[in-house]
Design a protein around this motif. Structure first.
Motif, PDB file in Angstrom:
ATOM      1  N   ILE A 204       7.713 -12.960 -42.178  1.00 18.97           N
ATOM      2  CA  ILE A 204       7.629 -11.693 -42.913  1.00 18.97           C
ATOM      3  C   ILE A 204       6.555 -10.798 -42.294  1.00 18.97           C
ATOM      4  CG2 ILE A 204       6.932 -10.659 -45.113  1.00 18.97           C
ATOM      5  CD1 ILE A 204       8.339 -12.943 -46.535  1.00 18.97           C
ATOM      6  N   GLY A 205       5.415 -11.413 -41.952  1.00 13.17           N
ATOM      7  CA  GLY A 205       4.353 -10.638 -41.309  1.00 13.17           C
ATOM      8  C   GLY A 205       4.771 -10.090 -39.957  1.00 13.17           C
ATOM      9  N   GLU A 206       5.491 -10.885 -39.157  1.00 12.15           N
ATOM     10  CA  GLU A 206       5.932 -10.425 -37.841  1.00 12.15           C
ATOM     11  C   GLU A 206       6.973  -9.316 -37.955  1.00 12.15           C
ATOM     12  OE1 GLU A 206       4.839 -11.185 -34.828  1.00 12.15           O
ATOM     13  OE2 GLU A 206       3.305 -12.481 -35.695  1.00 12.15           O
ATOM     14  N   LEU A 207       7.896  -9.456 -38.884  1.00  6.73           N
ATOM     15  CA  LEU A 207       8.972  -8.467 -39.011  1.00  6.73           C
ATOM     16  C   LEU A 207       8.473  -7.116 -39.520  1.00  6.73           C
ATOM     17  CD1 LEU A 207      11.806 -10.732 -40.483  1.00  6.73           C
ATOM     18  CD2 LEU A 207      11.633  -9.814 -38.164  1.00  6.73           C
ATOM     19  N   LYS A 209       5.674  -5.733 -38.274  1.00 10.81           N
ATOM     20  CA  LYS A 209       4.793  -5.178 -37.251  1.00 10.81           C
ATOM     21  C   LYS A 209       5.481  -4.063 -36.459  1.00 10.81           C
ATOM     22  CE  LYS A 209       1.785  -9.198 -36.651  1.00 10.81           C
ATOM     23  NZ  LYS A 209       1.276 -10.220 -35.712  1.00 10.81           N
ATOM     24  N   ASP A 210       4.654  -3.280 -35.758  1.00 11.36           N
ATOM     25  CA  ASP A 210       5.167  -2.098 -35.054  1.00 11.36           C
ATOM     26  C   ASP A 210       6.127  -2.467 -33.926  1.00 11.36           C
ATOM     27  OD1 ASP A 210       3.669  -0.476 -36.694  1.00 11.36           O
ATOM     28  OD2 ASP A 210       1.955  -0.381 -35.317  1.00 11.36           O
ATOM     29  N   TYR A 211       5.867  -3.573 -33.227  1.00 12.03           N
ATOM     30  CA  TYR A 211       6.727  -3.891 -32.087  1.00 12.03           C
ATOM     31  C   TYR A 211       8.157  -4.185 -32.525  1.00 12.03           C
ATOM     32  CZ  TYR A 211       6.802  -8.963 -32.943  1.00 12.03           C
ATOM     33  OH  TYR A 211       7.004 -10.208 -33.479  1.00 12.03           O
ATOM     34  N   VAL A 212       8.327  -4.671 -33.759  1.00  9.04           N
ATOM     35  CA  VAL A 212       9.677  -4.938 -34.275  1.00  9.04           C
ATOM     36  C   VAL A 212      10.412  -3.623 -34.507  1.00  9.04           C
ATOM     37  CG1 VAL A 212      10.985  -5.897 -36.212  1.00  9.04           C
ATOM     38  CG2 VAL A 212       9.040  -7.150 -35.274  1.00  9.04           C
ATOM     39  N   ARG A 213       9.700  -2.639 -35.067  1.00 14.95           N
ATOM     40  CA  ARG A 213      10.327  -1.326 -35.264  1.00 14.95           C
ATOM     41  C   ARG A 213      10.686  -0.697 -33.924  1.00 14.95           C
ATOM     42  NH1 ARG A 213       6.570  -1.195 -39.658  1.00 14.95           N
ATOM     43  NH2 ARG A 213       4.933  -0.351 -38.310  1.00 14.95           N
ATOM     44  N   THR A 214       9.826  -0.904 -32.931  1.00 18.51           N
ATOM     45  CA  THR A 214      10.132  -0.383 -31.595  1.00 18.51           C
ATOM     46  C   THR A 214      11.381  -1.030 -31.014  1.00 18.51           C
ATOM     47  OG1 THR A 214       7.773   0.019 -31.202  1.00 18.51           O
ATOM     48  CG2 THR A 214       9.218  -0.068 -29.280  1.00 18.51           C
ATOM     49  N   LEU A 215      11.496  -2.322 -31.170  1.00 16.33           N
ATOM     50  CA  LEU A 215      12.683  -3.027 -30.673  1.00 16.33           C
ATOM     51  C   LEU A 215      13.952  -2.548 -31.380  1.00 16.33           C
ATOM     52  CD1 LEU A 215      11.256  -6.673 -30.420  1.00 16.33           C
ATOM     53  CD2 LEU A 215      11.801  -5.142 -28.524  1.00 16.33           C
ATOM     54  N   ARG A 216      13.831  -2.258 -32.665  1.00 20.41           N
ATOM     55  CA  ARG A 216      15.008  -1.778 -33.402  1.00 20.41           C
ATOM     56  C   ARG A 216      15.444  -0.408 -32.909  1.00 20.41           C
ATOM     57  NH1 ARG A 216      12.687  -3.679 -39.316  1.00 20.41           N
ATOM     58  NH2 ARG A 216      13.457  -5.859 -39.219  1.00 20.41           N
ATOM     59  N   THR A 217      14.469   0.455 -32.609  1.00 18.80           N
ATOM     60  CA  THR A 217      14.825   1.798 -32.126  1.00 18.80           C
ATOM     61  C   THR A 217      15.472   1.747 -30.737  1.00 18.80           C
ATOM     62  OG1 THR A 217      12.595   2.094 -31.216  1.00 18.80           O
ATOM     63  CG2 THR A 217      12.989   2.873 -33.467  1.00 18.80           C
ATOM     64  N   ARG A 218      15.195   0.676 -29.996  1.00 14.39           N
ATOM     65  CA  ARG A 218      15.804   0.520 -28.672  1.00 14.39           C
ATOM     66  C   ARG A 218      17.196  -0.096 -28.737  1.00 14.39           C
ATOM     67  NH1 ARG A 218      10.731  -1.821 -25.041  1.00 14.39           N
ATOM     68  NH2 ARG A 218       9.422   0.075 -25.125  1.00 14.39           N
ATOM     69  N   GLY A 219      17.644  -0.401 -29.925  1.00  9.20           N
ATOM     70  CA  GLY A 219      18.983  -0.942 -30.076  1.00  9.20           C
ATOM     71  C   GLY A 219      19.100  -2.439 -29.911  1.00  9.20           C
ATOM     72  N   ILE A 220      17.966  -3.159 -29.920  1.00  9.42           N
ATOM     73  CA  ILE A 220      18.008  -4.620 -29.824  1.00  9.42           C
ATOM     74  C   ILE A 220      18.636  -5.177 -31.108  1.00  9.42           C
ATOM     75  CG2 ILE A 220      16.661  -6.713 -29.465  1.00  9.42           C
ATOM     76  CD1 ILE A 220      16.659  -4.815 -27.106  1.00  9.42           C
ATOM     77  N   PRO A 222      19.474  -7.353 -34.376  1.00  8.47           N
ATOM     78  CA  PRO A 222      18.587  -8.043 -35.329  1.00  8.47           C
ATOM     79  C   PRO A 222      18.448  -9.533 -35.037  1.00  8.47           C
ATOM     80  CG  PRO A 222      20.057  -6.539 -36.480  1.00  8.47           C
ATOM     81  CD  PRO A 222      20.525  -6.588 -35.061  1.00  8.47           C
ATOM     82  N   ARG A 223      19.534 -10.166 -34.606  1.00  8.42           N
ATOM     83  CA  ARG A 223      19.483 -11.595 -34.289  1.00  8.42           C
ATOM     84  C   ARG A 223      18.505 -11.870 -33.153  1.00  8.42           C
ATOM     85  NH1 ARG A 223      23.403 -15.831 -34.702  1.00  8.42           N
ATOM     86  NH2 ARG A 223      23.068 -17.449 -33.107  1.00  8.42           N
ATOM     87  N   SER A 224      18.540 -11.029 -32.114  1.00 13.88           N
ATOM     88  CA  SER A 224      17.633 -11.209 -30.992  1.00 13.88           C
ATOM     89  C   SER A 224      16.186 -10.941 -31.392  1.00 13.88           C
ATOM     90  CB  SER A 224      18.042 -10.287 -29.843  1.00 13.88           C
ATOM     91  OG  SER A 224      17.169 -10.433 -28.743  1.00 13.88           O
ATOM     92  N   ILE A 225      15.976  -9.944 -32.228  1.00 13.55           N
ATOM     93  CA  ILE A 225      14.620  -9.634 -32.687  1.00 13.55           C
ATOM     94  C   ILE A 225      14.027 -10.805 -33.451  1.00 13.55           C
ATOM     95  CG2 ILE A 225      13.288  -8.164 -34.247  1.00 13.55           C
ATOM     96  CD1 ILE A 225      15.150  -5.867 -33.502  1.00 13.55           C
ATOM     97  N   VAL A 226      14.839 -11.380 -34.341  1.00 17.04           N
ATOM     98  CA  VAL A 226      14.351 -12.471 -35.188  1.00 17.04           C
ATOM     99  C   VAL A 226      14.096 -13.736 -34.367  1.00 17.04           C
ATOM    100  CG1 VAL A 226      14.983 -14.030 -37.061  1.00 17.04           C
ATOM    101  CG2 VAL A 226      15.376 -11.577 -37.295  1.00 17.04           C
ATOM    102  N   LEU A 227      15.071 -14.125 -33.558  1.00 17.63           N
ATOM    103  CA  LEU A 227      15.012 -15.418 -32.888  1.00 17.63           C
ATOM    104  C   LEU A 227      14.197 -15.399 -31.600  1.00 17.63           C
ATOM    105  CD1 LEU A 227      18.683 -16.677 -33.409  1.00 17.63           C
ATOM    106  CD2 LEU A 227      16.659 -17.153 -34.794  1.00 17.63           C
ATOM    107  N   ARG A 228      14.272 -14.320 -30.829  1.00 21.11           N
ATOM    108  CA  ARG A 228      13.614 -14.300 -29.525  1.00 21.11           C
ATOM    109  C   ARG A 228      12.203 -13.726 -29.557  1.00 21.11           C
ATOM    110  NH1 ARG A 228      17.236 -11.948 -24.814  1.00 21.11           N
ATOM    111  NH2 ARG A 228      15.374 -12.736 -23.722  1.00 21.11           N
ATOM    112  N   HIS A 229      11.913 -12.894 -30.551  1.00 19.04           N
ATOM    113  CA  HIS A 229      10.613 -12.223 -30.577  1.00 19.04           C
ATOM    114  C   HIS A 229       9.767 -12.657 -31.776  1.00 19.04           C
ATOM    115  CE1 HIS A 229      11.799  -9.525 -27.289  1.00 19.04           C
ATOM    116  NE2 HIS A 229      12.995  -9.462 -27.881  1.00 19.04           N
ATOM    117  N   ALA A 230      10.251 -12.402 -32.981  1.00 16.77           N
ATOM    118  CA  ALA A 230       9.453 -12.695 -34.171  1.00 16.77           C
ATOM    119  C   ALA A 230       9.214 -14.193 -34.336  1.00 16.77           C
ATOM    120  CB  ALA A 230      10.149 -12.133 -35.412  1.00 16.77           C
ATOM    121  N   LEU A 231      10.255 -14.988 -34.117  1.00 16.96           N
ATOM    122  CA  LEU A 231      10.099 -16.427 -34.312  1.00 16.96           C
ATOM    123  C   LEU A 231       9.120 -17.028 -33.316  1.00 16.96           C
ATOM    124  CD1 LEU A 231      10.914 -18.960 -35.826  1.00 16.96           C
ATOM    125  CD2 LEU A 231      12.860 -19.202 -34.282  1.00 16.96           C
TER     126      LEU A 231
END
Length: 313
Positions: A204-207, A209-220, A222-231
């Motif tokens: 919850i804390g990672e999701l 953070k600013d880098y997650v919002r940046t990844l979302r704006t780049r079109g990454i 959600p599955r990749s954001i959760v599993l490859r970055h936040a996790l």
């Protein structure tokens, strides 16, 4: 990192010596009782003194301890007072049973906790409430009470699983799985409660953070954001909790193995303590300290690999 590991190894060596010395000093206060247990209740005082001299127990305690320590450094951990079995062989034989239960429980704990924590943090709602309810149940349910309940249901009433005993994997994999199922469940429930709550909070804390919002704006995705970055960023604290659960499971094996009559380290430690088998007790305490120190050092190294900031610190 190399200098840090060297410092930790030095500290660990000092800690190992101190713990083993304190253990030996405490055991030395009951040498007379131990000798009487070996000779039997009818032993005369003269026979007790003669046996202590034969076993080297009449020497100064520190001389006995350092003699034991030097022999350990040469790979000689002594033999059991009651079975004459080498300590290293005895510990290894019982350790196989304990690890076969604890490692399976740890793997189940890790797998279930990651699924519950990640899904609860990323989806929320009903799934999050179910995950929190599962964690709460794991917190409030004592392992011993859960073990007894599982035995009553699955072993006594349904007769699906054996209530006690252990079958080695090499003899019959199916019976081995059946013999460890209830102990594994009893050991892993508390770990799932702790670890899933840790992963959920970290995710919850990672999701957020600013880098997650940046990844979302780049079109990454959600599955990749959760599993490859936040996790991955949440894995460091979770791995620390998992290592603590591993150590706690080894401690819980002391109770679980006696309940289910498993011939592991826990039941063996209990028997050795009742008998006053000094070489076995010292060997088990040495193994315990080295194991805990090794786990903590391994966790620090892995956390440094997962988190560059931790590596620099």
């Amino acid at each position: 990192m190399i200098s840090y590991v060297s410092r930790r190894l030095g500290t660990s060596l000092v800690l190992t010596v101190l713990v083993s010395m304190i253990t030996f000093l405490l055991l030395s206060t009951s040498f007379d009782g131990i000798v009487r247990s070996i000779l039997g209740p009818g032993a005369t005082p003269a026979a007790v003194l003669a046996q202590k001299a034969a076993m080297g127990m009449d020497r100064p305690v520190l001389v006995q301890y350092f003699d034991w320590l030097f022999r350990c450094l040469q790979g000689d951990f002594g033999v059991s007072y009651f079975t004459s079995q080498p300590v290293g062989t005895a510990v290894a034989d019982h350790l196989r049973v304990t690890l076969s239960v604890v490692v399976v429980a740890l793997l189940i704990t890790a797998a279930v906790s990651v699924v519950l924590g990640v899904v609860a943090a990323s989806r929320g709602g009903v799934v999050d409430r179910i995950a929190q309810a599962t964690s709460l149940f794991g917190y409030i349910m004592p392992n011993l009470l859960l073990a007894i309940g599982l035995v009553v249901i699955f072993a006594v009433r349904l007769d699906w699983l054996p209530a006690t005993g252990y079958t080695p994997f090499s003899e019959n994999p199916g019976r081995w799985a059946a013999s460890i199922t209830i102990p594994v469940i009893a050991l892993s429930l508390g770990g799932i409660a702790n670890l899933s709550a840790q992963i959920r909070g970290a995710m919850i804390g990672e999701l957020r953070k600013d880098y997650v919002r940046t990844l979302r704006t780049r079109g990454i995705s959600p599955r990749s954001i959760v599993l490859r970055h936040a996790l991955r960023n949440a894995a460091g604290p979770a791995f620390t909790v998992l290592s603590l659960e591993f150590i706690a499971m080894l401690g819980g094996a002391l109770i679980i193995e006696n309940v289910f009559a498993l011939p592991g380290i826990g039941s063996y430690s209990f028997t050795a303590a009742l008998q006053g088998d000094v070489p076995i007790i010292m060997g088990l305490s040495l193994f315990g300290v080295v194991f805990v120190v090794g786990i903590n050092l391994t966790v620090d190294i892995i956390n440094g690999w997962l988190n560059p900031k931790a590596r620099q610190q």
